[in-house]
Design an enzyme around this catalytic site. Structure first.
Site, PDB file in Angstrom:
ATOM      1  N   LYS A  22       0.846  -1.201   0.000  1.00  0.00           N
ATOM      2  CA  LYS A  22       0.000   0.000   0.000  1.00  0.00           C
ATOM      3  C   LYS A  22       0.881   1.252   0.000  1.00  0.00           C
ATOM      4  O   LYS A  22       0.644   2.189  -0.752  1.00  0.00           O
ATOM      5  CB  LYS A  22      -0.866  -0.007   1.256  1.00  0.00           C
ATOM      6  CG  LYS A  22      -1.445   1.344   1.649  1.00  0.00           C
ATOM      7  CD  LYS A  22      -2.303   1.284   2.884  1.00  0.00           C
ATOM      8  CE  LYS A  22      -1.560   1.451   4.180  1.00  0.00           C
ATOM      9  NZ  LYS A  22      -1.184   2.820   4.538  1.00  0.00           N
ATOM     10  N   ASN A  23       1.946   1.244   0.831  1.00  0.00           N
ATOM     11  CA  ASN A  23       2.748   2.459   0.995  1.00  0.00           C
ATOM     12  C   ASN A  23       3.737   2.684  -0.134  1.00  0.00           C
ATOM     13  O   ASN A  23       4.496   3.659  -0.113  1.00  0.00           O
ATOM     14  CB  ASN A  23       3.454   2.453   2.358  1.00  0.00           C
ATOM     15  CG  ASN A  23       2.452   2.648   3.476  1.00  0.00           C
ATOM     16  OD1 ASN A  23       1.302   3.000   3.237  1.00  0.00           O
ATOM     17  ND2 ASN A  23       2.878   2.393   4.700  1.00  0.00           N
ATOM     18  N   CYS A 116      -4.254  12.193  13.327  1.00  0.00           N
ATOM     19  CA  CYS A 116      -4.962  10.902  13.274  1.00  0.00           C
ATOM     20  C   CYS A 116      -4.701  10.208  14.610  1.00  0.00           C
ATOM     21  O   CYS A 116      -4.064  10.755  15.496  1.00  0.00           O
ATOM     22  CB  CYS A 116      -4.477  10.071  12.092  1.00  0.00           C
ATOM     23  SG  CYS A 116      -2.859   9.389  12.363  1.00  0.00           S
ATOM     24  N   ARG A 121       1.043  14.393  13.187  1.00  0.00           N
ATOM     25  CA  ARG A 121       1.385  14.086  11.793  1.00  0.00           C
ATOM     26  C   ARG A 121       1.314  15.321  10.883  1.00  0.00           C
ATOM     27  O   ARG A 121       0.561  15.371   9.929  1.00  0.00           O
ATOM     28  CB  ARG A 121       0.518  12.939  11.283  1.00  0.00           C
ATOM     29  CG  ARG A 121       0.653  11.744  12.231  1.00  0.00           C
ATOM     30  CD  ARG A 121       0.105  10.481  11.702  1.00  0.00           C
ATOM     31  NE  ARG A 121       0.892   9.986  10.568  1.00  0.00           N
ATOM     32  CZ  ARG A 121       0.475   8.953   9.839  1.00  0.00           C
ATOM     33  NH1 ARG A 121      -0.665   8.386  10.094  1.00  0.00           N
ATOM     34  NH2 ARG A 121       1.204   8.531   8.829  1.00  0.00           N
ATOM     35  N   ASP A 306       5.391   0.273  12.034  1.00  0.00           N
ATOM     36  CA  ASP A 306       4.121  -0.314  11.581  1.00  0.00           C
ATOM     37  C   ASP A 306       3.976  -1.768  12.013  1.00  0.00           C
ATOM     38  O   ASP A 306       2.919  -2.365  11.807  1.00  0.00           O
ATOM     39  CB  ASP A 306       4.000  -0.230  10.052  1.00  0.00           C
ATOM     40  CG  ASP A 306       3.816   1.194   9.598  1.00  0.00           C
ATOM     41  OD1 ASP A 306       3.908   1.450   8.386  1.00  0.00           O
ATOM     42  OD2 ASP A 306       3.602   2.064  10.458  1.00  0.00           O
ATOM     43  N   ARG A 398      -8.287  -0.655   5.345  1.00  0.00           N
ATOM     44  CA  ARG A 398      -7.524   0.424   4.726  1.00  0.00           C
ATOM     45  C   ARG A 398      -6.193  -0.087   4.188  1.00  0.00           C
ATOM     46  O   ARG A 398      -5.648   0.464   3.241  1.00  0.00           O
ATOM     47  CB  ARG A 398      -7.224   1.536   5.749  1.00  0.00           C
ATOM     48  CG  ARG A 398      -8.437   2.298   6.193  1.00  0.00           C
ATOM     49  CD  ARG A 398      -8.054   3.496   7.013  1.00  0.00           C
ATOM     50  NE  ARG A 398      -7.099   4.337   6.298  1.00  0.00           N
ATOM     51  CZ  ARG A 398      -6.750   5.541   6.729  1.00  0.00           C
ATOM     52  NH1 ARG A 398      -7.249   6.014   7.853  1.00  0.00           N
ATOM     53  NH2 ARG A 398      -5.891   6.272   6.050  1.00  0.00           N
TER      54      ARG A 398
END
Ligand code: EPZ
Length: 418
Positions: A22-23, A116, A121, A306, A398
C-alpha cells in the site's frame, strides 16, 4: 459496520500470500500525475486507501482504470490540481500529490491533513522542502497553497528528521525541477527506492534512492512507464507474527525477505524458527512461547513502527517482561488498552511500553482504532481462548487485502460479519 469474529486457538498452517505494498502504491499513483503519457501500475493492492488515492487522482483531472490491481492512469490535462478536505481527512497520505501537482502544473492546493489516532502528523517538512525548490507556499483556511509559475529549480534539502512521504513528495517535485537537487537525511524505506525505480522508468535521473543521500538531475518532461509495485513488508511481517503467536507452521510467499530482516532477527532471538526458503518466501514455525525480547522502533532498516503493535501482541505471551519503545510516533500505543481487555498486562511510561509475559489471552469484544493496532487485535484474537469480536474493521480494510480470507485459508477460524 463490519466486524470480525475469531475463535482463538487454531495453529496456522499452509501458506499466506503477500499483496503489493500500500505504501508504495500510494506514491506511485501520485507519480503518475507527472506525465501526460499513460502509466501502467501492477500488483496494486485492493485496499481502501488505494481507492481513496485513485479518487483523488481522478479528482485532479486524470483518467484512471483499475481492473483488479492493474491500474492505468493518463494525466493528460490536470484541470483541478487540488486535494480537497473531504478526501484528505480520510487519508493523510493525500499530501503525496503536493509535489507532483506543483512540478507538473505550477500550482497545488492541498488540504492540511488532520491529525490521526497515532499522532499530530504535520507536513511542515514537506512544505519546507518544496520551498527549497522555489515554490511559494501559503497556509490558510486549512489548506496549503503552493505556486511555482516559472517552474521549480533544483536545491539542497536537508530533512531535520527523517520523513518517508516527505522524502517521496520532494523527490517527485525534484525530477522536473531545473538543475540538480540533493536530498540529505532522506528516508531509506524500500518504498522510497521503489518510487525512484518507477520515476527512472519514466525518464527521471536519480542516484542514491534507498540511501540517506539522493541526487536528482531535473529533466524537461517524463514519459509513460509500466511498473510492478513491491510486496508489502508490513503485511509480510504481520503474517510472520500470526504464524508465531498461533504456534503454527506457515510459508509466507511473494515477499522480499530482506525487507523484513529486522523483524526476522528479533523473532529468531525470541526463539521462533524463521527460514528463508527463497528470496521471496519465508517459513515461520514457533512451537513454544517466545522469550521476552526488547524492541525499539526506528526508521528503516531498523524495526518498523508499523509492526510495533503486532510484535507487542506476541510479546504478551512471552516468557518474561519486554520493553517496547516507540520512537517514531507520539501516540502509537492505542492497542494496549484493547489488549489489556483480552488479558494482557502492559504499562505505558512515556514512549515505552512494559509488557508482562505469560498472559493467558481470552477472547473479548474489542474496537479497532488504527490500521496496525487493529492487526495486533487480530493476532491476539487468533491466540486467545474463546471468541474475539473486533469492531470497526474498516481500519483494517484500509491497508490489508482480504486479510480474513487469507488467514482462514491458513486455518484461522475467522469470519467477517456484516
Ligand atoms: C509513512 O507515514 C507511512 N505511510 C506510515 O505508515 C509509517 O508509519 C510512517 O511512514 C513511518 O514509517 C505511508 O507511507 C503512506 P513520516 P509518514 O513522515 O510519511 C513527523 C501505515 O500504517 N513528521 O515518516 O506520514 C511525523 O509526525 C502508515 O501504513 C513531521 O514532524 O511518516 C512522525 O512523528 C501509518 N513533519 C515522523 O516525522 C512532517 O512534515 C515520521 O513520520 C512529516 C513528518
Amino acid at each position: 459496520m463490519d466486524k470480525f469474529k475469531i475463535q482463538g486457538g487454531a495453529a496456522l498452517q499452509g501458506t499466506l500470500p503477500v499483496s503489493g505494498a500500500k505504501n508504495s502504491a500510494l506514491p506511485a499513483l501520485a507519480a503518475s500525475l507527472l506525465t501526460e503519457d499513460e502509466v501502467l501500475l501492477t500488483r496494486i493492492p485492493q485496499v481502501k486507501d488505494i481507492k481513496t488515492m485513485e479518487g483523488l487522482v481522478e479528482y485532479t483531472g486524470a483518467e484512471l482504470k483499475d481492473d483488479g490491481g492493474r491500474v492505468t492512469i493518463r494525466a493528460a490535462n490536470l484541470a483541478t490540481p487540488e486535494a480537497p478536505y473531504e478526501i484528505v481527512k480520510t487519508m493523510r497520505a493525500s499530501s503525496l500529490v503536493l509535489g507532483p501537482l506543483v512540478a507538473r502544473t505550477g500550482r497545488a492546493r492541498v488540504s492540511m491533513p488532520g491529525g490521526c489516532a497515532i499522532g499530530a502528523r504535520p507536513i511542515n517538512l514537506h512544505v519546507l522542502a518544496l520551498e527549497k525548490l522555489g515554490a511559494t507556499i501559503e497556509q490558510s483556511h486549512g489548506y496549503v497553497e503552493a505556486q511555482a509559475p516559472n517552474g521549480l529549480r533544483g536545491g539542497a534539502i536537508h530533512f531535520d528528521r527523517i520523513t518517508v512521504t516527505g522524502t517521496e513528495d520532494v523527490l517527485m517535485a525534484a525530477v522536473l525541477a531545473r538543475g540538480e537537487t540533493v536530498i540529505t537525511n532522506a528516508a531509506r524505506e524500500p518504498e522510497v527506492a521503489d518510487l525512484a525505480e518507477l520515476l527512472m522508468k519514466m525518464g527521471a535521473n536519480i542516484q542514491g534512492a534507498g540511501t540517506s543521500t539522493i541526487r536528482v538531475q531535473g529533466v524537461e518532461r517524463l514519459h509513460g512507464a509500466e511498473h510492478a509495485i513491491i510486496p508489502d513488508r508490513i503485511e509480510a511481517g504481520t503474517f510472520m507474527l500470526a504464524a508465531a503467536i498461533t504456534h503454527g507452521n506457515v510459508l509466507i510467499t511473494g515477499c522480499v525477505t530482506e525487507h523484513v530482516a529486522a523483524l526476522t532477527a528479533k523473532m529468531r532471538l525470541a526463539g521462533a524458527e524463521v527460514t528463508e526458503e527463497s528470496p521471496a518466501s519465508l517459513r515461520v514455525r514457533c512451537a513454544s512461547r517466545p522469550l521476552a525480547v526488547d524492541m525499539t522502533t526506528e526508521e528503516y532498516p531498523g524495526f518498523a513502527t508499523d509492526l510495533q503493535a503486532q510484535y507487542m501482541a506476541w510479546m504478551t505471551t512471552a516468557r518474561g517482561i519486554s520493553f517496547i519503545t516507540e520512537t517514531i510516533f507520539e501516540n502509537r500505543f492505542m492497542h494496549t488498552q484493547e489488549l489489556a481487555r483480552m488479558g494482557a498486562t502492559i504499562r505505558i511510561e512515556g514512549r515505552q511500553a512494559i509488557v508482562a509475559g505469560e498472559s493467558v489471552l481470552t477472547g473479548a469484544q474489542v474496537i479497532a482504532s488504527d490500521l496496525r493496532a487493529s492487526a495486533s487485535l487480530v493476532l491476539a484474537g487468533l491466540a486467545a481462548k474463546g471468541e474475539t469480536a473486533i469492531d470497526r474493521v474498516y481500519h483494517i480494510d484500509r491497508g490489508y487485502e482480504n486479510i480474513e480470507i487469507k488467514l482462514a485459508a491458513a486455518g484461522a477460524l475467522i469470519e467477517r460479519v456484516k
